[in-house]
Design an enzyme around this catalytic site. Structure first.
Site, mmCIF file in Angstrom:
data_model
loop_
_atom_site.group_PDB
_atom_site.id
_atom_site.type_symbol
_atom_site.label_atom_id
_atom_site.label_comp_id
_atom_site.label_asym_id
_atom_site.label_seq_id
_atom_site.Cartn_x
_atom_site.Cartn_y
_atom_site.Cartn_z
ATOM 1 N N CYS A 18 46.200 39.681 37.674
ATOM 2 C CA CYS A 18 45.728 40.907 37.011
ATOM 3 C C CYS A 18 45.069 41.880 37.974
ATOM 4 O O CYS A 18 44.323 42.761 37.560
ATOM 5 C CB CYS A 18 44.800 40.554 35.868
ATOM 6 S SG CYS A 18 45.677 39.810 34.480
ATOM 7 N N HIS A 77 35.743 33.431 39.630
ATOM 8 C CA HIS A 77 37.121 33.851 39.950
ATOM 9 C C HIS A 77 37.087 35.354 40.249
ATOM 10 O O HIS A 77 37.510 36.168 39.439
ATOM 11 C CB HIS A 77 38.013 33.538 38.737
ATOM 12 C CG HIS A 77 39.484 33.658 38.997
ATOM 13 N ND1 HIS A 77 40.381 33.857 37.975
ATOM 14 C CD2 HIS A 77 40.217 33.581 40.135
ATOM 15 C CE1 HIS A 77 41.610 33.906 38.482
ATOM 16 N NE2 HIS A 77 41.542 33.745 39.779
#
Ligand code: GTP
Ligand code: SPV
Ligand code: MN
Length: 615
Positions: free
Chosen positions: A283, A259
């Site tokens: 994030c 990811h």
């Protein structure tokens, strides 16, 4: 039109370019499609060829059906707004399952289900679930078609919105069918929104089902997704295939599905460095992927913003590709002052989901502009004013756009690049410094295994709650995460020690006592990247600390920004007491794996505790 059980004998009407393929591999694909159709009983089958005309017809049809709103082409040509059902706005991690034969292979961080039992549960749900609808057959490639690190799959879906999204996010079309016919292995993915239509029944703008299942079968390389039309629940090539299933393939073949964003950083001398970074959902990956450095002479080229596949090369380096072809990015917070590259990318040809609509037919979301429009239609279609007291765009509203539209996309973004550094990060208001360098690969894997982050709106759950999210992969690892940590250690051994990427931990989100971010973030993150690149070249020293190597504050390039001295101190402060508490939480987390955590990581934990308690 065909009804029920008769379908197997008399297939549904077929549209689109049903492949003129022959041979056993092609026949196996057609047989599988027929089998899914016999179960789900669609009115029509459409083989998606990936052509422009087909895409345009699909979008037009969705507008006619009220599933998309065409935006004003004067402001946003070729662009559309979708409004989801208010219950279907993000990935549903609680309804996401790993159906491995052996429960221990799923591990304590995944929801495990028995494959035979879940098939027995899913079969009646999928039975007739596409009645009254078109079943689209979407062949896709992750990575360039035929590329050395690429993998292919087919998604069968009854959602036109999913088809349009997959068309942007992956390489779709007949070239993939040719590869299947030639015998290349492919992954089977089946998706239904779970909202069959009775004859004459009017459709909804966003059909979905209260009951949701996103089920992965790692042993047979299949995904079955039911009930949701949103993002990672419905674009199965993305999180379901390119992370959960691909992580299993990578475990067995010696590579990593991560990811991660992927960038090329170019220093003032013109020297290029490749960096991959794993941050949890919402994030900052897309933002760092599109970084516009605020320091003169530095440039960043975008390679990918969400997923990277990493493979050791024969040269002992770690090579990376972005397997995707587009960005499915968070809208709120994306604006001129934070991510101007994204704003420019979104000039047109974009599908927006759950953002607000302006009276002039353009879109808006919180953070797009400093001034807030007087009147809007919110993401649920209600009239909105600044006095409404609710966000106009959903916090997980998104844009879907081709990577090629990004003004700073690397010319060679579809190719593999050798990594120089890997960053791990999370959203941490306390404790974690702006940047720390790992002492070696094993320590870096230890840092990755310890990432925790405050929850965001990208998945269901309480926003702000701290949770462990190792490698930002907690919701995306298709197998036991202890084995995954071990696999990371093994991949490190396949690299030449002096050619392995160096590992760093970063945190843009540390806050002061007053709740304000201590670091300006966004374009100024280039200052941290600069320090990292200088470390790679041995141009700056680092200061040892119990948790890793820290920058000397004087080595940070702070020209042109004002960060108060007290804030700088706080950005790098290490409180031994709270760090010892973190090690207790790590020990607790590791204990959940019942002895499966690699010994090297337990040794790292013991060494960290020793360093923290020593004077
Ligand atoms: P996913 O697509 O869910 O995987 O998210 P992502 O990791 O790509 O996150 P993204 O870059 O979209 O950022 C999510 C949110 O964090 C946005 O609202 C950003 O504005 C915000 N954000 C990103 N970078 C920074 C930063 O450096 N500082 C601060 N304070 N906020 C940031
Ligand atoms: C994420 O949640 O990490 C995303 C969005 O990138 S989704 O595709 O829905 O997973
Ligand atoms: Mn993501």
């Amino acid at each position: 039109t065909t009804q029920g059980g008769a379908l197997a004998a008399a297939p549904a009407q077929t549209h689109g370019a049903r492949p003129a393929m022959s041979g056993p591999a092609a026949e196996a694909l057609v047989a599988w499609v027929d089998e899914v159709a016999a179960l789900t009983q669609p009115d029509r089958i459409h083989w998606v060829d990936g052509s422009r005309a087909e895409n345009e017809a699909l979008l037009r049809e969705m507008v006619d059906e009220g599933k998309l709103i065409k935006l004003n082409p004067e402001w946003r040509p070729g662009s559309y707004l979708a409004r989801s059902h208010p219950s279907d706005v993000a990935r549903t991690e609680g309804r996401t399952f790993i159906a491995s034969e052996d429960e221990a292979d799923a591990g304590p961080t995944n929801n495990w289900v028995d494959p035979a039992e879940i098939r027995a549960t899913l079969t009646p749900l999928f039975e007739g679930s596409m009645r009254g609808r078109t079943m689209y057959v979407v062949p896709f490639s992750m990575g360039a078609v035929g590329g050395p690190l690429s993998h292919i799959g087919v998604q069968v879906t009854d959602s036109a919105y999913a088809v349009a999204s997959i068309g942007i996010m992956t390489r779709v079309g007949t070239a993939v069918l040719e590869q299947i016919a030639a015998g290349k292995p492919w992954v089977k993915t089946v998706h239904s929104v779970g909202a069959p239509l009775r004859p004459g029944q009017a459709d909804e703008a966003w059909p979905c089902n209260d009951e949701k299942y996103i089920v992965h079968f790692p042993d047979t390389l299949e995904v079955w997704s039911f009930g949701s039309g949103y993002g990672g629940n419905a674009i199965l090539a993305k999180k379901c295939f390119a992370l959960r299933i691909a992580s299993v393939i990578g475990r067995d073949e010696g590579w990593l599905a991560e990811h991660m964003l992927l960038i090329r950083v170019i220093d003032p001398a013109g020297k290029a460095f490749h960096i991959a970074a794993a941050f949890p959902s919402a994030c900052g990956k897309t933002n760092l992927a599109m970084l516009r450095p605020t320091i003169p002479g530095w440039r960043v080229e975008t390679l990918g913003d969400d997923i990277a596949w990493l493979r050791p090369g024969e040269d002992g380096r770690l090579w990376a590709i972005n397997p995707e072809a587009g960005f499915f990015g968070v809208a709120p917070g994306t604006g001129e002052s934070t991510n101007v590259t994204a704003v420019e990318t979104l000039w047109g040809n974009t599908i927006f989901t759950n953002v607000a609509l302006r009276p002039d037919g353009d879109v808006w979301w919180e953070g797009l502009t400093d001034d807030i429009p007087e009147e809007l239609t919110d993401w649920q279609g209600n009239a909105w004013t600044p006095a409404s007291g609710t966000p106009a765009a959903h916090p997980n509203s998104r844009f879907t756009v081709s990577a090629g539209q990004c003004p700073q996309i690397a010319g060679d973004w579809a190719e593999a690049v050798p990594l120089d550094a890997i960053l791990f990060g999370g959203r941490r208001a306390t404790n974690v410094p702006l940047v720390v360098e790992a002492t070696d690969w094993t320590h870096g894997v230890f840092l990755g295994s310890n990432i925790s982050s405050e929850r965001t709106a990208a998945a269901e759950g309480t926003v702000g709650e701290l949770r462990r999210d190792p490698f930002a992969m907690l919701p995306f690892c298709g197998y036991n995460m202890a084995d995954y940590f071990g696999h990371w250690l093994k991949v490190g051994q396949a690299l030449r020690f002096d050619r392995a990427p160096r590992i760093f931990q970063v945190n843009w989100f540390r806050k002061g006592q007053d709740g304000r971010f201590l670091w300006p973030g966004f374009g100024d993150n280039a200052r941290v990247v600069e320090w990292i690149v200088r470390r790679l070249q041995g141009q700056v020293e680092a200061v040892p600390s119990p948790i890793g190597r820290l920058p000397r504050i004087d080595d940070l390039n702070l020209d042109g920004i004002e960060v108060p001295e007290a804030d700088l101190q706080e950005l790098f402060a290490i409180d031994r007491e709270t760090w010892l508490q973190e090690t207790d939480l790590t020990a607790e987390f590791y204990a959940g794996f019942e002895g499966r955590i690699p010994a090297a990581l337990n040794a790292e934990l013991a060494a960290l505790r020793y360093r923290l308690t020593r004077d």
